[in-house]
Design an enzyme around this catalytic site. Sequence first.
Site, short mmCIF file in Angstrom:
data_model
loop_
_atom_site.label_atom_id
_atom_site.label_comp_id
_atom_site.label_asym_id
_atom_site.label_seq_id
_atom_site.Cartn_x
_atom_site.Cartn_y
_atom_site.Cartn_z
N CYS A 2 0.78 -1.12 0.14
CA CYS A 2 0.06 0.08 0.17
C CYS A 2 0.96 1.21 0.11
O CYS A 2 2.06 1.29 0.46
CB CYS A 2 -0.92 -0.07 1.08
N TRP A 75 -2.89 -2.43 -1.72
CA TRP A 75 -2.49 -3.57 -2.44
C TRP A 75 -3.24 -4.62 -1.50
O TRP A 75 -2.97 -5.03 -0.39
CB TRP A 75 -1.03 -3.62 -2.37
N ASN A 101 -0.91 0.78 6.06
CA ASN A 101 -0.21 -0.06 5.33
C ASN A 101 0.43 -1.17 6.34
O ASN A 101 0.94 -0.79 7.28
CB ASN A 101 0.90 0.62 4.59
N GLY A 102 0.24 -2.40 6.06
CA GLY A 102 0.80 -3.24 6.96
C GLY A 102 -0.25 -4.48 7.40
O GLY A 102 -1.57 -4.44 6.67
N LYS A 605 8.49 -9.59 -17.52
CA LYS A 605 8.34 -9.94 -16.10
C LYS A 605 7.35 -11.13 -15.83
O LYS A 605 7.31 -11.75 -14.98
CB LYS A 605 7.70 -8.83 -15.50
C1 F6R Z 1 13.54 -15.78 -12.92
C2 F6R Z 1 12.27 -15.54 -13.09
C3 F6R Z 1 11.34 -16.54 -13.79
C4 F6R Z 1 9.92 -16.70 -13.15
C5 F6R Z 1 9.09 -17.51 -13.90
C6 F6R Z 1 7.79 -17.85 -13.33
O1 F6R Z 1 14.20 -14.74 -12.12
O2 F6R Z 1 11.55 -14.45 -12.65
O3 F6R Z 1 11.85 -17.71 -13.95
O4 F6R Z 1 10.18 -17.11 -11.86
O5 F6R Z 1 8.69 -16.84 -15.20
O6 F6R Z 1 7.00 -16.69 -13.07
P1 F6R Z 1 5.86 -16.72 -12.10
O7 F6R Z 1 6.18 -16.87 -10.58
O8 F6R Z 1 5.30 -15.34 -12.13
O9 F6R Z 1 4.87 -17.60 -12.35
#
Ligand code: F6R
Length: 610
Positions: A2, A75, A101-102, A605
Site C-alpha cells: 500500500c 494492495w 499499510n501493513g 516479467k
Molecule cells: C527468474 C524469473 C522467472 C519466473 C518464472 C515464473 O528470475 O523471474 O523464472 O520465476 O517466469 O514466473 P511466476 O512466478 O510469475 O509464475
Amino acid sequence: MCGIIAYTGHRPAVPVIMEGLHRLEYRGYDSSGVCFVRNRELRVVRAEGKLNILEDKLAGMDISLATTGMGHTRWATHGAPTENNAHPHLSFKRNLAIVHNGIIENYRECKDILLDKGYLFFSETDTEVLANLIADEQVEGMPLIRAFARALEKADGAYAVALLSPEEPDTIYAARQSAPLLIGSGAGENFAASDIPAFLPYTRDVIFLEDGELARITPSGVDVFSIADLKPVLKTMTRIEWDLQAAQKGGYKHFMLKEIFEQPRAVADCFAGRVDAKRSAVRIPELEGRPVPSRLRIVACGTSRHAGLWSRSLMESWAGIPTTVETASEFRYRNALLTPGESLLVISQSGETADTLAALRLVKEKGAASIGICNVIGSSIAREADTVIFTQAGPEISVASTKAMSAQMTVLMLMALYWGETNGTLSREIRNRALAELADIPAGLSGVLPTLESEAADLAARFASCKGMFFLGRGQSFPLALEGALKVKELSYIHAEGYASGEMKHGPIALIDPDFPSFFILPHDAHFAKTLSNLEEVAARKGPVIALTNPPKDGMEIRGGESWLLPEAWGPLSSFFMLPALQLFSYKAAAFLGKDVDQPRNLAKSVTVE
Ligand code: F6R
C-alpha cells in the site's frame, strides 16, 4: 504494498495527494481513496481499480477548500480489492479516518471485542478494526493523540498509519511499526508518506520515523513522540539529494537490489498473521476445512519451481505428504495421472504465467483439488485456484524474481508445518523450533545483507569474466544451486549450470578447468560431508571453488577453495541466507559486466505465452 500520502498546509490538499498517489503507483495497487475535512465533516472518496477512476469521482466534487487530507493506494491483503475495502476507513462513529499499510495480526480478536460493544463493520479489513479501536479508546476529554497511542499499543503486527479527524482539522497523526513511513517537512506545509517520491516536488527535507514513534503534523510543524508513553522524541532532518527515479528505487541503484534488501520484510509479512503470538501454532485460514492432500503435485516455472523443489523435503518429512515437483510446460502435455486425494499446488509470483495457468485449468478439469500460492491479488491463478494463499512480498518490479522466492519459501514452510500438525506427523519440538527460528530470520538477514553485498561485489569482480560456472548443492541446497545458476544466466548472460552435487561426476565434471569456477552451497547440514567430498573432487581438478558455508567448527572445516561465510541457521533456514547471497552475486556480476539488471534482454516479467 500500500501507499500512503497525507498533506497539511496552504495548498488545496486533494490535488497534492493525487499527485503523490501517482508517484507511489510503482508500488502496485488495486484500489485507492482520499479523505479530507469539509464543513467539519470527513469526506471519503474511494474507488476500485486505477487512480483515474478515483479522479473521475473527484471531478464533480468541490475539493478546493480542503488544505488537509490523506490518500491511499491499496494492495489487498485482508479482503478483496473492492471499493468497500479501499482506504481510508472511517470509524463507526465517523469521527476519524485512517489509512494503513501493513497487517494487524490480532484484528480478529479486537473485532470480536468491538462487535460485542455494538460496533458495526462495513469492510473485511483489519484497518477498519484499527479505526474503531482508536474510536473506542476515546473518552470524554481525552486528547486524540492519547487515544491513538493507546489503540496502537493494543494492535499487534506491522503498520504505518495516518489519521485525520474533524476535531483537529489541520492535523495529521502518523505512526509506524515495522512498515515504512516518513515525514516531508516544507515551508508552511508538511507531509507523511510511505516513500519519498510522494512529496519530492515539494520538499527534500525528510524525517524518518522509527518503529514505535508517532508524529503530530500540522502546517507549521512536526512533533514526534514515543507511542509507549507519549514522551517527545528529538528527530533530525535528512536532506534528500536523489532524483525522482532514484527515489522510487529507495536510493538503491536498481529495483533488483531494492527487492533483495526487502526480503527481511517479505519474510516477516508472510509470517505475520499466520503464526500465533506464542510462536506455537500456524493458522492458514485458506486451508482450513480442506482435507490434507494424500499426495501433492507442485507445478510451477522458473524461480517459483525452485521454491517448490525446495519445499519438497519439508512436505514429505514434516507433513508426511508424498510430493512431486514439475515444470508446468512439461506437465501440461503429458496427460499426468493423478491419484484420488492428490492436490495440485501451483506457485506463481505473477499469477499469470501461461503454462502454470494451463496446468491449473487442466487439473481442475480432471476434478482434482487445487491450491495457489501467488503474489498478485486478482491475477488469473489467484482467481481460478480452489483456494489461494498470498505471499506478502509486495510488487516485484525487477524482471528477475528475488523477494518472491523468499516469500514463497516462507509460505511453503508454514504450509508444511500446518499440514504436519493436522496429520500428526510433526513433533511439537520441531514445530516450535521452526517457528521460533523463522521469526528471527528477518532481523538476522537485515543485519547481514550489507556485508553480503560487498562480499558479492568482490567475488563478482573476480569471477564475472569466466567462460562459465557451476552452482552445486545437495538436498535443499540443490534447488538453491538451480536458482543461483538461473540468476547468473538471466542477468549476466554468463553460462551457468545448476547441478545436484552428487550428479557432477556423471559427466559434467569434464567441464572443470581453471576458468570454470564452482559455487558450492554448503551449509552445516546433514549433507555437509558428502557435498564436501564433491567439492574436493572439483578442487583436485584445479577448478576454482567458492563454498557458501557457515563459520568453520570442529569436523566441518573446508579444505580446498575459498569460503564465503554466511550465518549458520537451524535446519532448512540456512537457505534464507544462501539465497540472497546467490542473488547478490548474480546482481553484482551483471552490474560489473554493465548489463541491464532490471530488464535483461529477451525477458518479460510475466510470461503469458507458452
Ligand atoms: C527468474 C524469473 C522467472 C519466473 C518464472 C515464473 O528470475 O523471474 O523464472 O520465476 O517466469 O514466473 P511466476 O512466478 O510469475 O509464475
